[in-house]
Design an enzyme around this catalytic site. Structure first.
Site, short mmCIF file in Angstrom:
data_model
loop_
_atom_site.label_atom_id
_atom_site.label_comp_id
_atom_site.label_asym_id
_atom_site.label_seq_id
_atom_site.Cartn_x
_atom_site.Cartn_y
_atom_site.Cartn_z
N GLU A 19 0.72 -1.09 0.08
CA GLU A 19 -0.03 -0.02 -0.09
C GLU A 19 0.97 1.27 0.07
OE1 GLU A 19 -3.60 1.86 2.81
OE2 GLU A 19 -3.51 -0.24 2.23
N GLY A 20 0.38 2.24 -0.83
CA GLY A 20 1.23 3.57 -0.66
C GLY A 20 0.34 4.32 -0.81
N ASP A 137 9.72 9.38 -11.78
CA ASP A 137 9.81 9.22 -10.52
C ASP A 137 10.54 8.03 -9.81
OD1 ASP A 137 8.91 9.84 -7.79
OD2 ASP A 137 6.99 8.79 -8.01
#
Length: 205
Positions: A19-20, A137
């Site tokens: 999860e982020g 990114d």
């Protein structure tokens, strides 16, 4: 926070594996061929609460990554919206290993691991930069090291295409501050050199 599993036609959700800030990742079984896959779903899982820009980035990640076929880039298999609330999801190959951020050598890389990272990431750069793509990114959590040693680049949610299609306002700095290139901070044109700077910053951390 809601931990209920999403309903996705053709897949059996097994468990949360990550999860982020943007989404939650599940291990799932693709029912058509019993293949174990990873499914990323935007958070929060209430479609009306998802910012339009986030939806746009997620769709762009699905569109762009589905065209990529290289061992150094995570392979996208499918995508769509959930049956229960219409939240966008992305299905990818399931990778076994850890991100660089999770690796025990993070912050003190051995020569062997540094060489493996440089070789793997450079080959991925050559591949998608030739297609006019800029990741924007590159950071430790987006570099995955599989158990067999393969280095895989994750998350094309901030991808920049041909210096034409912007998914962020000109006053917004996309990316992660710790590894951000100077042209991102000054809102100047970005190119392959942006990813190279970010990768060098990642190795320096």
């Amino acid at each position: 926070m809601d931990t209920g599993n999403p309903s996705i036609n053709g897949y059996s959700i097994e468990e949360i594996i990550g999860e982020g800030g943007m989404g939650r990742v599940y291990r799932a079984l693709r029912l058509s061929d019993n293949r174990t896959v990873a499914i990323k779903v935007i958070l929060p899982r209430t479609n009306d609460d998802i910012p339009p820009m986030l939806k746009m980035r997620f769709r762009r990640e699905m569109e762009v990554s589905s065209r990529l076929n290289h061992p150094g880039v995570v392979r996208t298999l499918d995508g769509g919206v959930t049956e229960d609330d219409g939240t966008p999801y992305l299905v990818t190959e399931l990778l076994e290993g850890v991100t660089l951020e999770e690796h025990p050598e993070f912050g003190n890389l051995s020569i062997e691991l540094a060489r493996r990272l440089v070789d793997g990431v450079s080959e991925a750069f050559d591949y998608y930069h030739e297609m006019g793509l800029v990741h924007r990114d590159i950071k430790p959590s987006n570099l995955f090291i599989e158990d067999d040693g393969r280095v895989v680049l994750l998350d094309f949610g901030l991808v920049f295409v041909d210096n034409r299609t912007r998914l962020t306002r000109t006053t917004e700095s996309p990316g992660t501050l710790l590894t951000m290139a100077p042209e991102q901070l000054s809102h100047e044109d970005m190119g392959p050199y942006t990813d190279v700077f970010q990768f060098a910053s990642t190795l320096y951390i």
